[in-house]
Design a protein around this motif. Structure first.
Motif, PDB file in Angstrom:
ATOM      1  N   LEU A  92      -4.124  -5.389 -32.864  1.00 44.69           N
ATOM      2  CA  LEU A  92      -5.259  -4.659 -32.971  1.00 44.69           C
ATOM      3  C   LEU A  92      -4.871  -3.876 -34.311  1.00 44.69           C
ATOM      4  N   ILE A  93      -5.897  -3.783 -35.197  1.00 44.61           N
ATOM      5  CA  ILE A  93      -5.627  -3.010 -36.598  1.00 44.61           C
ATOM      6  C   ILE A  93      -6.450  -1.911 -36.420  1.00 44.61           C
ATOM      7  N   LEU A  94      -5.862  -1.008 -37.016  1.00 42.99           N
ATOM      8  CA  LEU A  94      -6.646   0.403 -37.378  1.00 42.99           C
ATOM      9  C   LEU A  94      -7.717   0.361 -38.376  1.00 42.99           C
ATOM     10  N   PRO A  95      -9.023   0.919 -38.178  1.00 44.50           N
ATOM     11  CA  PRO A  95      -9.802   0.904 -39.383  1.00 44.50           C
ATOM     12  C   PRO A  95      -9.515   1.847 -40.665  1.00 44.50           C
ATOM     13  N   ASN A  96      -9.857   1.595 -41.693  1.00 43.85           N
ATOM     14  CA  ASN A  96      -9.707   2.310 -42.811  1.00 43.85           C
ATOM     15  C   ASN A  96     -10.418   3.832 -42.445  1.00 43.85           C
ATOM     16  N   THR A  97      -9.662   4.802 -43.108  1.00 43.74           N
ATOM     17  CA  THR A  97     -10.152   5.973 -42.682  1.00 43.74           C
ATOM     18  C   THR A  97     -11.190   6.586 -43.577  1.00 43.74           C
ATOM     19  N   THR A  98     -11.206   5.973 -44.782  1.00 43.38           N
ATOM     20  CA  THR A  98     -12.284   6.177 -45.975  1.00 43.38           C
ATOM     21  C   THR A  98     -13.513   5.321 -45.709  1.00 43.38           C
ATOM     22  N   ASN A  99     -13.420   4.163 -45.139  1.00 40.48           N
ATOM     23  CA  ASN A  99     -14.411   3.249 -44.781  1.00 40.48           C
ATOM     24  C   ASN A  99     -14.031   2.393 -43.683  1.00 40.48           C
ATOM     25  N   ILE A 100     -14.494   2.931 -42.497  1.00 38.61           N
ATOM     26  CA  ILE A 100     -14.036   2.150 -41.165  1.00 38.61           C
ATOM     27  C   ILE A 100     -14.757   1.045 -41.001  1.00 38.61           C
ATOM     28  N   LYS A 101     -15.484   0.349 -41.935  1.00 35.98           N
ATOM     29  CA  LYS A 101     -15.899  -0.976 -41.767  1.00 35.98           C
ATOM     30  C   LYS A 101     -14.783  -2.218 -42.364  1.00 35.98           C
ATOM     31  N   ILE A 102     -13.576  -1.382 -42.807  1.00 34.55           N
ATOM     32  CA  ILE A 102     -12.933  -2.423 -43.420  1.00 34.55           C
ATOM     33  C   ILE A 102     -11.285  -2.073 -42.731  1.00 34.55           C
ATOM     34  N   PRO A 103     -10.506  -2.841 -42.632  1.00 33.08           N
ATOM     35  CA  PRO A 103      -8.939  -2.614 -41.851  1.00 33.08           C
ATOM     36  C   PRO A 103      -8.450  -1.774 -42.760  1.00 33.08           C
ATOM     37  N   LEU A 104      -7.424  -0.950 -42.156  1.00 26.95           N
ATOM     38  CA  LEU A 104      -6.576   0.179 -42.682  1.00 26.95           C
ATOM     39  C   LEU A 104      -5.275  -0.912 -43.346  1.00 26.95           C
ATOM     40  N   ARG A 105      -4.906  -0.676 -44.640  1.00 22.87           N
ATOM     41  CA  ARG A 105      -3.814  -1.449 -45.016  1.00 22.87           C
ATOM     42  C   ARG A 105      -2.654  -0.311 -45.381  1.00 22.87           C
ATOM     43  N   THR A 106      -1.359  -0.769 -45.223  1.00 20.44           N
ATOM     44  CA  THR A 106      -0.338  -0.203 -45.544  1.00 20.44           C
ATOM     45  C   THR A 106      -0.121  -0.074 -47.155  1.00 20.44           C
TER      46      THR A 106
END
Length: 181
Positions: A92-106
């Protein structure tokens, strides 16, 4: 030298033109739940993931604070087609906080996986052939949302680190959240 035999180049391309996923052309394209019809998909090495949302999660605490003992996310694959095997592991991958349609990356570009309960490492679900399901413990994730410490922006279901092209087809009606409180 054996070094010459270790060099490899792989190029993958996917033709989704005659499928329910024909709108997925470029990276970060997405389709809504109505376009996805009854099935959702995950495929390793193709970038194909499914976003799952929990719009009624806050209803658990509508009468005040609630003590959550455990929350499981259960994913049951559709029947396996001949010669096509489901992916072995999911995460399970968290969504990006600025664009919730794409996954969050480190900072290093890796996908930001939901941590395992009580750990800092990524949580994986391995296919359980006896129960015919994948199971995630998402207790801390749900508790953080109910406490207001985390936005309820959903999670991306992706294939685990097995780097295979196996795919997984899920029926939207068989995805369940089991809450013990």
């Amino acid at each position: 030298s054996n070094e010459a035999f270790n060099n490899r180049f792989n190029s993958l391309s996917f033709d989704r033109s005659n499928t329910n996923l024909k709108a997925l052309v470029k990276p970060n394209d997405n389709i809504g739940p109505i376009q996805a019809e009854k099935e959702v998909y995950v495929q390793g090495s193709s970038g194909l993931a499914t976003k799952i949302e929990f719009p009624f999660l806050k209803n658990l605490a509508k009468d005040g604070n609630v003590a959550i003992n455990k929350v499981e996310l259960l994913l049951k694959p559709n029947k396996v087609q001949s010669g096509i095997f489901p992916t072995i592991t999911l995460n399970l991958i968290l969504p990006n906080t600025t664009n919730i349609k794409i996954p969050l990356r480190t900072a290093t570009g890796e996908l930001s996986a939901l941590p395992a309960e009580g750990a800092q490492t990524a949580q994986f679900a391995i296919y359980n052939s006896t129960k015919d399901e994948y199971s995630f413990n998402i207790t801390s994730y749900v508790q953080q949302i109910l406490l207001g410490n985390l936005e309820n922006n959903g999670l991306f279901i992706t294939s685990g680190p097995d780097f295979r092209l196996n795919r997984l087809i899920l029926n939207k009606n068989t995805i369940k959240m089991r809450v013990f409180y």
